[in-house]
Structures are given as structure tokens and as C-alpha cells.
Design an enzyme around this catalytic site. Structure first.
Site, PDB file in Angstrom:
ATOM      1  N   TRP A 147     -37.114 -27.514 -38.641  1.00 15.06           N
ATOM      2  CA  TRP A 147     -36.106 -26.459 -38.482  1.00 15.06           C
ATOM      3  C   TRP A 147     -35.336 -26.749 -37.185  1.00 15.06           C
ATOM      4  CZ3 TRP A 147     -36.878 -21.276 -35.750  1.00 15.06           C
ATOM      5  CH2 TRP A 147     -35.839 -20.390 -36.057  1.00 15.06           C
ATOM      6  N   LYS A 206     -38.728 -13.621 -45.221  1.00 16.00           N
ATOM      7  CA  LYS A 206     -38.509 -14.033 -46.605  1.00 16.00           C
ATOM      8  C   LYS A 206     -39.436 -13.304 -47.569  1.00 16.00           C
ATOM      9  CE  LYS A 206     -35.953 -17.249 -44.535  1.00 16.00           C
ATOM     10  NZ  LYS A 206     -36.289 -17.411 -43.157  1.00 16.00           N
ATOM     11  N   ASP A 210     -46.507 -22.840 -38.232  1.00 15.24           N
ATOM     12  CA  ASP A 210     -45.374 -21.946 -38.460  1.00 15.24           C
ATOM     13  C   ASP A 210     -45.397 -21.563 -39.943  1.00 15.24           C
ATOM     14  OD1 ASP A 210     -43.010 -20.593 -38.551  1.00 15.24           O
ATOM     15  OD2 ASP A 210     -41.761 -22.246 -37.820  1.00 15.24           O
ATOM     16  N   ALA A 252     -43.703 -19.256 -42.431  1.00 14.79           N
ATOM     17  CA  ALA A 252     -42.541 -18.374 -42.579  1.00 14.79           C
ATOM     18  C   ALA A 252     -42.217 -18.077 -44.040  1.00 14.79           C
ATOM     19  CB  ALA A 252     -41.319 -19.014 -41.908  1.00 14.79           C
TER      20      ALA A 252
HETATM   21  C1  LMR Z   1     -32.980 -21.104 -42.148  1.00 10.05           C
HETATM   22  O1  LMR Z   1     -33.594 -22.102 -41.781  1.00 10.05           O
HETATM   23  O2  LMR Z   1     -31.903 -21.164 -42.744  1.00 10.05           O
HETATM   24  C2  LMR Z   1     -33.560 -19.741 -41.890  1.00 10.05           C
HETATM   25  O3  LMR Z   1     -34.831 -19.861 -41.352  1.00 10.05           O
HETATM   26  C3  LMR Z   1     -32.643 -18.879 -41.121  1.00 10.05           C
HETATM   27  C4  LMR Z   1     -32.524 -19.281 -39.686  1.00 10.05           C
HETATM   28  O4  LMR Z   1     -32.739 -18.431 -38.830  1.00 10.05           O
HETATM   29  O5  LMR Z   1     -32.194 -20.433 -39.391  1.00 10.05           O
END
Ligand code: LMR
Length: 400
Positions: free
Chosen positions: A137, A253, A218, A220
Site C-alpha cells: 500500500w 471495508k 496489517d 484490513a
Molecule cells: C486503498 O488502498 O485504495 C484504500 O485502502 C484506501 C486508501 O486509504 O488508500
């Protein structure tokens, strides 16, 4: 005498211009595109078959109950809603959660949990090292560096082969040292969609235990991959092996609570539990004092009520089924997308260059992250074919 001509020093002179967040910028770019056939595969938000992100029915019902029964909005404390923490622990860690020496604190979203974990690590060892898989991420690295940690990387996924680079990962993590933190995606890898098998989780757990490294898991997307228990199986396996571990959790989510900022950080620090707990509470107090209440109160009300829990689980099952069917449709539509069928969660990472991503947006009105990540929930029965055609044109280089 005052030197009135002296140039004023600006408090902000050390600031450098920052680019707007690329992922979040996609929201506005998409909104402002007038083309009716536009497809939004950008930010990670679940969408139903009609393209909407409705509030869960179970959440609406819990909110109605809260409105009726909530008697005070007085402070709770830096750890947030204790009953919420008690109720979510078995969902995440299994029925034996209470005996696992875990300490939980409610946080503003999963991001708040990551930030708190980062600050805790840095308070424990100034400039501690954290290992991040590539890709990850995009906000992981800045969260950790801004908290003072040093980032090291291990290669996780190859978009060309759509495979986890497990041997490379293990070989890189062989260089982890005692006290290093290693970030692992609990399930539904963001951005790759490709998760570790249970054997791989076991091997990683053994390696981290041998190195004395601390996993930061993590989680999520629990429930969006293979099921609530299945999606936590890797995490549970790691906790069977390792005494010191951190878990950052998000309800964005799986309860659809995105803007309510609802998350939690769990820590296990056997032998140092009270020391670590008091530091977490102090860090939380200095960051946000107390976490926002509403989302956690909603989760608590749902999980306290068997009927609402069943309703929520059915809604979550429906989301998972839809994601599975989009994966199936993509694999059927183009053999090159076959590997996506076995991946999990909202995302897959296509082997597109930034120029191809731009072509997809400019020529085909398809919006996705610059990395080539797509949010599969953005596809519907009507848009799978146009998307696959646009992608085919882009991949074969004949897009105009
Ligand atoms: C994403 O990766 O699109 C989501 O987790 C939203 C974000 O906060 O980036």
C-alpha cells in the site's frame, strides 16, 4: 531599536511542496470525467453490482439502536470502547483470544493503528527498521518513515507472472535482525491480491521467530477474501509461533465504515506487557486523545446482537461472492487474466506501465491506480467486457 527591515523568518520555511495523494486524487478525476461509459477501478471502496457503496443493513439497524439508546457522549479513555475490543478479539484471533496475552486499543482506522505501531516501535528503538514487501500500500512507507523508522524492502510480488516471489522474500527476510519489524498483509494483499499459502505463513513465522523479528500484520480486509476465519488463519498461525507481535486492524471495508475511521491495534509483548501497554496509551493520548466513537459503537452493537451479527455476516458473504464472481468473469473473458481467479479481495495488480495506465484513462475512461492496480469491485456485469477490450488494446499496444 527594532530592525523593521529584517526579513521575517517563516515558521514554514522548511516545508517542501507535497504532491496530492495520487490514490485520493483519482476520486476527483473520475467525478469530473463527463464520459458516461467511465469505469472507476481506483480507490479501494467496495461497490455492489449496481456500482453503489451502500451502508450495510446491519450498520443502519445498529445506528438506529444507538440513536435511541445512547445516553451519553462523555469521554471513554485512550483505549476507546473496551466492549468493542473484547468483542472483536475472538473474531480476529479465534476463540482462544482471551488467553493470548493480547492488549488492544481502538484507533482512528487502520491507518491510526499503523501510525501507533510505528510510534511505539520508534519509542522502543529509535530509528527501528521495518521491512515492507514490494509492492505494498503506497501509504505504508510514509507512515513509517514519518514516525522515524527506517524502511527496508523485500520483494513480494511480480505483476508479470502474477506470483508471490516467495523465495526472494524469504531470502531478504533472512537478513532481518532481532527487533526489526516485518510488515505482512493479513489477507487480500493490497495491491497484489495474492496472499501467502498457509505453508508459506508457517515458514515466514518460523523465520521471524528464528531472527527475533517482530511481525506487524496489517489486516484490513478480513472476510473479503475466503471467509472471516480463513482470512485470519495466517495471522493466527504467526501468533502461535511468536511472542511479540503487532496487528493493525481496519473496519473500513468489512463493515463499510470508511469515513467513520474505525480500527484497532493489538499488541502482544510477553514479559513486557504492562510497559508496552502504558506506552501505547500515552502515545494514543498525545495523538488523538481518544478515538472517534461512532464506528466502534456500531460494531459493538452489531456483534452484541446475534441477529445483527448474522445479518452483517450475510452481507459480508454477499460482498465476497460478488468479488469472486468478478474474478471469474475476468478470467473467462481473457486467458491472460486467469491468475486473478485465485487471488483475493478487492485488488489485483496488472502489469501495466504508467503510460498504459494513462492510456486506459485518457482513451477508455478506465480509472485505476498508477501502479496498474485495479479495484475489482468497480466492475459490473456491463463493464467487464468493455474493460477487458480496453485492456487488451492497451496490452497489445494498439490503443490510440
Ligand atoms: C486503498 O488502498 O485504495 C484504500 O485502502 C484506501 C486508501 O486509504 O488508500
Amino acid at each position: 531599536m527594532l530592525d523593521v527591515a529584517a526579513p521575517a523568518r517563516s515558521l514554514f520555511e522548511g516545508l517542501k511542496p507535497q504532491q496530492p495523494d495520487v490514490l485520493l486524487s483519482l476520486i476527483a478525476l473520475y467525478r469530473d470525467d463527463p464520459r458516461p461509459q467511465k469505469i472507476d477501478l481506483g480507490v479501494g471502496v467496495y461497490r455492489d453490482a449496481a456500482g453503489d457503496t451502500p451502508v450495510f443493513g446491519a450498520v443502519k439497524a445498529a445506528e438506529a439502536l444507538l440513536l435511541e439508546t445512547q445516553a451519553t457522549k462523555s469521554y471513554l479513555g485512550p483505549e476507546g470502547d473496551l466492549r468493542f475490543l473484547e468483542l472483536i478479539a475472538p473474531m480476529i484471533f479465534g476463540q482462544s483470544a482471551a488467553s493470548q496475552d493480547l492488549f488492544g486499543v481502538q484507533t482512528p482506522g487502520g491507518t491510526g493503528a499503523l501510525r501507533l505501531a510505528a510510534e511505539l516501535a520508534n519509542a522502543g528503538t529509535s530509528g527501528a527498521r521495518i521491512w515492507l514487501g514490494t509492492p505494498s500500500w503506497p501509504i505504508h512507507a510514509p507512515i513509517f518513515t514519518q514516525a522515524g523508522l527506517k524502511v527496508a524492502t523485500y520483494r513480494y510480488f511480480d505483476p508479470k507472472t502474477q506470483a508471490v516471489c516467495f523465495d526472494e522474500m524469504m531470502s531478504a527476510l533472512g537478513g532481518a535482525q532481532a527487533g526489526d519489524v516485518v510488515l505482512l498483509h493479513g489477507c487480500c494483499h493490497n495491491p497484489a491480491g495474492a496472499d501467502l499459502s498457509l505453508e508459506q505463513w508457517r515458514a515466514v513465522a518460523d523465520l521471524l521467530a528464528a531472527r527475533g523479528a517482530v511481525p506487524l500484520i496489517d489486516l484490513a480486509y478480513q472476510g473479503l477474501g475466503a471467509g472471516l476465519d480463513e482470512d485470519a488463519a495466517g495471522l493466527r498461525l504467526v501468533l502461535e509461533t511468536i511472542d511479540t507481535a503487532l496487528v493493525a486492524y481496519s473496519f473500513d471495508k468489512n463493515f463499510g465504515l470508511y469515513r467513520e475511521r474505525t480500527g484497532a491495534l493489538f499488541v502482544r509483548a510477553r514479559g513486557q506487557a504492562e510497559l508496552v501497554r502504558s506506552n501505547i496509551l500515552q502515545l494514543a493520548r498525545c495523538n488523538w486523545s481518544m478515538p472517534p466513537d461512532h464506528g466502534a459503537a456500531v460494531v459493538r452493537v452489531v456483534l452484541e446482537d446475534a441477529g445483527l451479527t448474522a445479518q452483517w455476516r450475510a452481507e459480508l458473504d454477499g460482498m465476497r461472492r460478488r468479488l469472486t464472481s468478478v474474478r471469474h468473469d475476468l478470467a473467462e473473458a481473457d486467458p491472460r487474466l486467469e491468475p486473478l481467479r485465485d487471488q483475493h479481495g478487492l485488488f489485483s495488480l496488472l502489469p501495466l506501465t504508467p503510460a498504459q495506465v494513462e492510456t486506459m484513462r485518457r482513451d477508455h475512461a478506465v480509472y485505476m491506480a498508477g501502479s496498474g492496480r485495479i479495484n475489482l469491485a468497480g466492475l459490473t456485469a456491463d463493464t467487464v467486457q468493455p474493460f477487458v477490450q480496453a485492456l487488451g488494446a492497451c496490452l497489445s499496444g494498439d490503443a490510440q
